[in-house]
Write a protein that holds these residues in place. Structure first.
Motif, PDB file in Angstrom:
ATOM      1  N   THR A 268       0.823  -1.202   0.000  1.00 14.91           N
ATOM      2  CA  THR A 268       0.000   0.000   0.000  1.00 14.91           C
ATOM      3  C   THR A 268       0.859   1.254   0.000  1.00 14.91           C
ATOM      4  O   THR A 268       0.584   2.219  -0.712  1.00 14.91           O
ATOM      5  CB  THR A 268      -0.925   0.007   1.237  1.00 14.91           C
ATOM      6  OG1 THR A 268      -1.718  -1.170   1.207  1.00 14.91           O
ATOM      7  CG2 THR A 268      -1.804   1.231   1.241  1.00 14.91           C
TER       8      THR A 268
ATOM      9  N   PHE B 208     -12.496  -1.641  -7.777  1.00 16.27           N
ATOM     10  CA  PHE B 208     -11.372  -1.967  -6.896  1.00 16.27           C
ATOM     11  C   PHE B 208     -11.197  -0.911  -5.797  1.00 16.27           C
ATOM     12  O   PHE B 208     -10.111  -0.718  -5.286  1.00 16.27           O
ATOM     13  CB  PHE B 208     -10.092  -2.103  -7.733  1.00 16.27           C
ATOM     14  CG  PHE B 208     -10.146  -3.244  -8.711  1.00 16.27           C
ATOM     15  CD1 PHE B 208      -9.702  -4.508  -8.346  1.00 16.27           C
ATOM     16  CD2 PHE B 208     -10.677  -3.061  -9.987  1.00 16.27           C
ATOM     17  CE1 PHE B 208      -9.767  -5.568  -9.240  1.00 16.27           C
ATOM     18  CE2 PHE B 208     -10.745  -4.117 -10.880  1.00 16.27           C
ATOM     19  CZ  PHE B 208     -10.296  -5.381 -10.501  1.00 16.27           C
ATOM     20  N   GLU B 209     -12.300  -0.220  -5.480  1.00 22.13           N
ATOM     21  CA  GLU B 209     -12.344   0.762  -4.390  1.00 22.13           C
ATOM     22  C   GLU B 209     -11.399   1.940  -4.627  1.00 22.13           C
ATOM     23  O   GLU B 209     -10.822   2.493  -3.692  1.00 22.13           O
ATOM     24  CB  GLU B 209     -12.047   0.093  -3.049  1.00 22.13           C
ATOM     25  CG  GLU B 209     -13.045  -1.015  -2.709  1.00 22.13           C
ATOM     26  CD  GLU B 209     -12.733  -1.690  -1.376  1.00 22.13           C
ATOM     27  OE1 GLU B 209     -11.659  -1.410  -0.805  1.00 22.13           O
ATOM     28  OE2 GLU B 209     -13.573  -2.488  -0.921  1.00 22.13           O
ATOM     29  N   SER B 210     -11.238   2.316  -5.887  1.00 21.23           N
ATOM     30  CA  SER B 210     -10.399   3.464  -6.212  1.00 21.23           C
ATOM     31  C   SER B 210     -11.085   4.751  -5.806  1.00 21.23           C
ATOM     32  O   SER B 210     -12.303   4.897  -5.933  1.00 21.23           O
ATOM     33  CB  SER B 210     -10.113   3.483  -7.716  1.00 21.23           C
ATOM     34  OG  SER B 210      -9.597   4.734  -8.115  1.00 21.23           O
TER      35      SER B 210
ATOM     36  N   SER C 123      -3.290   3.291  -9.615  1.00 21.09           N
ATOM     37  CA  SER C 123      -2.757   3.075  -8.269  1.00 21.09           C
ATOM     38  C   SER C 123      -2.391   4.392  -7.599  1.00 21.09           C
ATOM     39  O   SER C 123      -2.758   4.641  -6.449  1.00 21.09           O
ATOM     40  CB  SER C 123      -1.525   2.161  -8.356  1.00 21.09           C
ATOM     41  OG  SER C 123      -0.886   2.049  -7.103  1.00 21.09           O
TER      42      SER C 123
ATOM     43  N   ILE D  49      -4.960   3.129  -4.446  1.00 20.27           N
ATOM     44  CA  ILE D  49      -5.064   1.683  -4.226  1.00 20.27           C
ATOM     45  C   ILE D  49      -3.690   1.055  -4.413  1.00 20.27           C
ATOM     46  O   ILE D  49      -2.792   1.652  -5.004  1.00 20.27           O
ATOM     47  CB  ILE D  49      -6.084   1.018  -5.177  1.00 20.27           C
ATOM     48  CG1 ILE D  49      -5.646   1.154  -6.643  1.00 20.27           C
ATOM     49  CG2 ILE D  49      -7.465   1.606  -4.969  1.00 20.27           C
ATOM     50  CD1 ILE D  49      -6.543   0.414  -7.619  1.00 20.27           C
ATOM     51  N   SER D  50      -3.528  -0.152  -3.909  1.00 18.67           N
ATOM     52  CA  SER D  50      -2.239  -0.819  -3.981  1.00 18.67           C
ATOM     53  C   SER D  50      -1.912  -1.228  -5.409  1.00 18.67           C
ATOM     54  O   SER D  50      -2.803  -1.353  -6.262  1.00 18.67           O
ATOM     55  CB  SER D  50      -2.243  -2.061  -3.087  1.00 18.67           C
ATOM     56  OG  SER D  50      -3.157  -3.025  -3.590  1.00 18.67           O
TER      57      SER D  50
ATOM     58  N   SER E 244      -0.994  -4.109  -6.309  1.00 15.43           N
ATOM     59  CA  SER E 244      -1.568  -5.434  -6.574  1.00 15.43           C
ATOM     60  C   SER E 244      -3.021  -5.322  -7.028  1.00 15.43           C
ATOM     61  O   SER E 244      -3.455  -6.041  -7.932  1.00 15.43           O
ATOM     62  CB  SER E 244      -1.474  -6.314  -5.321  1.00 15.43           C
ATOM     63  OG  SER E 244      -2.190  -5.738  -4.238  1.00 15.43           O
ATOM     64  N   ARG E 245      -3.790  -4.406  -6.448  1.00 13.09           N
ATOM     65  CA  ARG E 245      -5.165  -4.188  -6.893  1.00 13.09           C
ATOM     66  C   ARG E 245      -5.183  -3.596  -8.300  1.00 13.09           C
ATOM     67  O   ARG E 245      -6.004  -3.972  -9.140  1.00 13.09           O
ATOM     68  CB  ARG E 245      -5.901  -3.244  -5.933  1.00 13.09           C
ATOM     69  CG  ARG E 245      -6.455  -3.932  -4.688  1.00 13.09           C
ATOM     70  CD  ARG E 245      -7.166  -2.914  -3.798  1.00 13.09           C
ATOM     71  NE  ARG E 245      -7.857  -3.589  -2.719  1.00 13.09           N
ATOM     72  CZ  ARG E 245      -9.131  -3.961  -2.754  1.00 13.09           C
ATOM     73  NH1 ARG E 245      -9.844  -3.720  -3.844  1.00 13.09           N
ATOM     74  NH2 ARG E 245      -9.694  -4.568  -1.734  1.00 13.09           N
TER      75      ARG E 245
END
Length: 245
Positions: A6, A127-129, A212, A217-218, A220-221
Protein backbone atom coordinates in the motif's frame (compact mmCIF):
# COMPACT_ATOMS: atom_id res chain seq x y z
CA UNK A 1 1.65 0.49 10.07
CA UNK A 2 0.87 0.55 6.34
CA UNK A 3 1.95 -2.45 4.34
CA UNK A 4 4.77 -2.14 1.82
CA UNK A 5 2.30 -2.83 -1.00
CA UNK A 6 0.00 0.00 0.00
CA UNK A 7 2.78 2.40 0.86
CA UNK A 8 4.33 1.93 -2.54
CA UNK A 9 1.48 3.93 -4.07
CA UNK A 10 2.41 7.08 -2.15
CA UNK A 11 4.61 9.16 -4.43
CA UNK A 12 5.70 12.70 -3.55
CA UNK A 13 4.46 15.20 -6.10
CA UNK A 14 7.62 17.11 -7.07
CA UNK A 15 7.29 20.31 -9.04
CA UNK A 16 8.33 20.18 -12.68
CA UNK A 17 7.70 21.96 -15.96
CA UNK A 18 4.93 20.55 -18.13
CA UNK A 19 7.36 19.59 -20.91
CA UNK A 20 9.19 17.33 -18.47
CA UNK A 21 6.07 15.21 -18.09
CA UNK A 22 6.42 13.98 -21.67
CA UNK A 23 9.93 12.73 -20.92
CA UNK A 24 9.37 11.48 -17.37
CA UNK A 25 6.36 9.39 -18.44
CA UNK A 26 8.80 6.99 -20.13
CA UNK A 27 10.87 6.22 -17.03
CA UNK A 28 9.12 7.72 -13.97
CA UNK A 29 5.36 7.55 -14.66
CA UNK A 30 4.42 7.47 -10.97
CA UNK A 31 5.95 10.92 -10.49
CA UNK A 32 4.05 12.31 -13.46
CA UNK A 33 0.71 10.94 -12.27
CA UNK A 34 1.32 12.15 -8.70
CA UNK A 35 2.14 15.72 -9.62
CA UNK A 36 -0.56 16.05 -12.31
CA UNK A 37 -3.45 14.17 -10.66
CA UNK A 38 -5.33 17.41 -10.09
CA UNK A 39 -3.75 19.24 -13.00
CA UNK A 40 -4.92 20.43 -16.38
CA UNK A 41 -6.16 17.57 -18.54
CA UNK A 42 -6.26 19.65 -21.72
CA UNK A 43 -2.50 20.12 -22.01
CA UNK A 44 -1.53 16.43 -22.42
CA UNK A 45 -4.77 15.79 -24.30
CA UNK A 46 -4.05 18.43 -26.94
CA UNK A 47 -0.33 17.62 -27.21
CA UNK A 48 -0.97 13.91 -27.75
CA UNK A 49 -3.84 14.54 -30.18
CA UNK A 50 -1.94 17.08 -32.29
CA UNK A 51 1.32 15.15 -32.44
CA UNK A 52 -0.25 11.76 -33.25
CA UNK A 53 -2.65 13.41 -35.69
CA UNK A 54 0.27 15.13 -37.45
CA UNK A 55 2.24 11.88 -37.62
CA UNK A 56 -0.79 10.09 -39.03
CA UNK A 57 -1.19 12.77 -41.70
CA UNK A 58 2.52 12.75 -42.60
CA UNK A 59 2.55 8.94 -42.73
CA UNK A 60 -0.64 8.66 -44.80
CA UNK A 61 1.30 8.41 -48.07
CA UNK A 62 3.67 5.60 -47.09
CA UNK A 63 0.91 3.79 -45.21
CA UNK A 64 -1.55 3.90 -48.11
CA UNK A 65 -1.33 0.09 -48.57
CA UNK A 66 -2.56 -0.35 -45.00
CA UNK A 67 -5.55 1.94 -45.59
CA UNK A 68 -6.28 0.23 -48.91
CA UNK A 69 -6.30 -3.18 -47.28
CA UNK A 70 -8.62 -2.09 -44.50
CA UNK A 71 -10.95 -0.32 -46.95
CA UNK A 72 -11.09 -3.27 -49.36
CA UNK A 73 -12.10 -5.67 -46.59
CA UNK A 74 -14.72 -3.25 -45.26
CA UNK A 75 -16.21 -2.70 -48.70
CA UNK A 76 -16.23 -6.43 -49.46
CA UNK A 77 -18.23 -7.00 -46.28
CA UNK A 78 -20.59 -4.14 -47.17
CA UNK A 79 -21.18 -5.54 -50.65
CA UNK A 80 -21.91 -8.99 -49.23
CA UNK A 81 -24.47 -7.45 -46.89
CA UNK A 82 -25.93 -5.24 -49.63
CA UNK A 83 -25.58 -6.75 -53.15
CA UNK A 84 -27.03 -3.56 -54.67
CA UNK A 85 -23.87 -1.68 -53.69
CA UNK A 86 -22.12 -1.22 -57.04
CA UNK A 87 -18.35 -0.93 -57.68
CA UNK A 88 -18.93 2.68 -58.80
CA UNK A 89 -20.47 3.61 -55.47
CA UNK A 90 -17.69 1.72 -53.69
CA UNK A 91 -15.11 3.82 -55.58
CA UNK A 92 -16.84 7.01 -54.46
CA UNK A 93 -16.64 5.77 -50.87
CA UNK A 94 -12.95 5.01 -51.43
CA UNK A 95 -12.18 8.58 -52.51
CA UNK A 96 -14.02 9.97 -49.49
CA UNK A 97 -12.32 7.43 -47.24
CA UNK A 98 -8.87 8.42 -48.45
CA UNK A 99 -9.50 12.06 -47.58
CA UNK A 100 -10.90 11.17 -44.17
CA UNK A 101 -8.06 8.74 -43.44
CA UNK A 102 -5.51 11.55 -43.75
CA UNK A 103 -7.05 13.37 -40.79
CA UNK A 104 -8.29 10.28 -38.94
CA UNK A 105 -5.68 10.73 -36.23
CA UNK A 106 -7.12 14.11 -35.24
CA UNK A 107 -10.58 12.52 -34.96
CA UNK A 108 -9.78 9.11 -33.48
CA UNK A 109 -7.23 10.04 -30.80
CA UNK A 110 -9.41 12.43 -28.73
CA UNK A 111 -12.32 9.97 -28.79
CA UNK A 112 -10.00 7.13 -27.76
CA UNK A 113 -8.50 9.13 -24.88
CA UNK A 114 -11.93 10.04 -23.53
CA UNK A 115 -13.07 6.41 -23.88
CA UNK A 116 -9.94 5.22 -22.07
CA UNK A 117 -10.38 7.72 -19.24
CA UNK A 118 -14.01 6.79 -18.71
CA UNK A 119 -13.21 3.06 -18.75
CA UNK A 120 -10.35 3.57 -16.29
CA UNK A 121 -12.52 5.58 -13.90
CA UNK A 122 -15.37 3.03 -13.97
CA UNK A 123 -13.12 -0.02 -13.65
CA UNK A 124 -11.29 1.64 -10.78
CA UNK A 125 -14.54 1.81 -8.81
CA UNK A 126 -14.65 -1.99 -8.84
CA UNK A 127 -11.37 -1.97 -6.90
CA UNK A 128 -12.34 0.76 -4.39
CA UNK A 129 -10.40 3.46 -6.21
CA UNK A 130 -10.77 7.05 -5.00
CA UNK A 131 -9.65 8.39 -8.36
CA UNK A 132 -11.54 11.48 -9.51
CA UNK A 133 -12.96 11.66 -13.02
CA UNK A 134 -10.54 14.47 -13.88
CA UNK A 135 -7.58 12.40 -12.66
CA UNK A 136 -8.74 9.45 -14.80
CA UNK A 137 -8.69 11.66 -17.90
CA UNK A 138 -5.24 13.01 -16.99
CA UNK A 139 -3.91 9.47 -16.56
CA UNK A 140 -5.45 8.40 -19.88
CA UNK A 141 -3.91 11.35 -21.74
CA UNK A 142 -0.41 10.75 -20.39
CA UNK A 143 -0.70 6.99 -20.84
CA UNK A 144 -1.19 7.63 -24.55
CA UNK A 145 2.20 9.36 -24.91
CA UNK A 146 3.99 6.13 -25.99
CA UNK A 147 1.60 6.04 -28.96
CA UNK A 148 3.60 9.01 -30.31
CA UNK A 149 6.65 6.76 -30.54
CA UNK A 150 4.49 4.07 -32.11
CA UNK A 151 3.30 6.54 -34.78
CA UNK A 152 6.89 7.47 -35.65
CA UNK A 153 7.89 3.79 -35.92
CA UNK A 154 4.87 3.06 -38.10
CA UNK A 155 6.05 5.71 -40.54
CA UNK A 156 9.50 4.14 -40.68
CA UNK A 157 7.93 0.75 -41.36
CA UNK A 158 5.94 2.24 -44.19
CA UNK A 159 9.17 3.59 -45.71
CA UNK A 160 11.27 0.45 -45.48
CA UNK A 161 8.93 -2.57 -45.56
CA UNK A 162 7.54 -4.23 -48.66
CA UNK A 163 4.15 -2.55 -49.36
CA UNK A 164 2.67 -5.96 -50.25
CA UNK A 165 3.17 -6.99 -46.61
CA UNK A 166 1.25 -3.97 -45.30
CA UNK A 167 -2.28 -5.15 -46.04
CA UNK A 168 -3.74 -4.33 -42.61
CA UNK A 169 -3.19 -2.16 -39.56
CA UNK A 170 -2.10 -5.06 -37.37
CA UNK A 171 0.80 -5.68 -39.78
CA UNK A 172 2.38 -2.58 -38.22
CA UNK A 173 2.03 -3.68 -34.60
CA UNK A 174 4.98 -4.89 -32.55
CA UNK A 175 3.22 -8.02 -31.40
CA UNK A 176 1.40 -11.18 -32.38
CA UNK A 177 -1.06 -9.59 -34.81
CA UNK A 178 1.55 -8.74 -37.44
CA UNK A 179 2.11 -12.44 -38.15
CA UNK A 180 -1.49 -13.10 -39.26
CA UNK A 181 -2.82 -12.28 -42.72
CA UNK A 182 -5.90 -10.05 -42.25
CA UNK A 183 -7.30 -11.31 -45.57
CA UNK A 184 -7.59 -14.86 -44.21
CA UNK A 185 -7.68 -14.54 -40.41
CA UNK A 186 -10.96 -14.12 -38.53
CA UNK A 187 -11.58 -10.39 -37.88
CA UNK A 188 -12.70 -11.15 -34.31
CA UNK A 189 -9.65 -13.30 -33.62
CA UNK A 190 -7.38 -10.62 -35.10
CA UNK A 191 -9.07 -7.88 -33.06
CA UNK A 192 -8.15 -9.73 -29.86
CA UNK A 193 -4.77 -11.15 -30.77
CA UNK A 194 -3.77 -7.83 -32.30
CA UNK A 195 -3.90 -6.19 -28.87
CA UNK A 196 -1.08 -8.40 -27.63
CA UNK A 197 1.58 -5.96 -28.69
CA UNK A 198 4.28 -3.89 -27.04
CA UNK A 199 2.56 -0.50 -27.15
CA UNK A 200 -0.91 -1.67 -26.08
CA UNK A 201 0.60 -3.51 -23.10
CA UNK A 202 2.77 -0.48 -22.33
CA UNK A 203 -0.25 1.84 -22.30
CA UNK A 204 -2.18 -0.65 -20.13
CA UNK A 205 0.66 -0.78 -17.59
CA UNK A 206 0.77 3.03 -17.47
CA UNK A 207 -2.99 3.13 -16.89
CA UNK A 208 -2.67 0.65 -14.02
CA UNK A 209 0.15 2.67 -12.46
CA UNK A 210 -1.89 5.84 -12.81
CA UNK A 211 -4.90 4.14 -11.22
CA UNK A 212 -2.76 3.08 -8.27
CA UNK A 213 -1.20 6.52 -7.77
CA UNK A 214 -4.26 8.72 -8.29
CA UNK A 215 -6.82 6.25 -6.95
CA UNK A 216 -5.00 5.46 -3.72
CA UNK A 217 -5.06 1.68 -4.23
CA UNK A 218 -2.24 -0.82 -3.98
CA UNK A 219 -0.23 -1.91 -6.97
CA UNK A 220 -1.57 -5.43 -6.57
CA UNK A 221 -5.17 -4.19 -6.89
CA UNK A 222 -4.20 -2.08 -9.89
CA UNK A 223 -2.56 -5.14 -11.45
CA UNK A 224 -5.86 -7.01 -11.08
CA UNK A 225 -7.63 -4.13 -12.81
CA UNK A 226 -5.17 -4.12 -15.72
CA UNK A 227 -6.72 -7.08 -17.63
CA UNK A 228 -10.12 -5.41 -17.42
CA UNK A 229 -8.63 -2.17 -18.74
CA UNK A 230 -7.02 -4.12 -21.61
CA UNK A 231 -10.32 -5.87 -22.37
CA UNK A 232 -12.25 -2.59 -22.33
CA UNK A 233 -9.90 -1.25 -24.98
CA UNK A 234 -10.74 -4.22 -27.19
CA UNK A 235 -14.47 -3.46 -27.27
CA UNK A 236 -14.45 -0.82 -30.07
CA UNK A 237 -12.20 -3.02 -32.22
CA UNK A 238 -14.40 -6.06 -31.61
CA UNK A 239 -17.48 -4.05 -32.56
CA UNK A 240 -15.84 -3.02 -35.82
CA UNK A 241 -14.72 -6.60 -36.47
CA UNK A 242 -18.28 -7.85 -36.04
CA UNK A 243 -19.44 -5.38 -38.71
CA UNK A 244 -16.86 -6.59 -41.24
CA UNK A 245 -17.37 -10.35 -40.85
Amino acid sequence: MASVDTASTSVPAARAAVWEDFIDIFYAPSLVFARRAGGNFWIPFLVVTLVIGALFYLNSGVLQPVMDGEFNRAMAAAMRANPRLTPEVADQFRQTGIRLAQVAGFLFVPVAIFFTGNALWLIGKLFESKQTYQAALVVAAYAWVPRILEGALNGLQGLFLDPSQLNGRFRLTFGVGRFFDPDTASPIFLALIGRIDVFTIWVTILLAIGLSVTGGISRSRAALAAPLIWAAGALPILFQALRTR
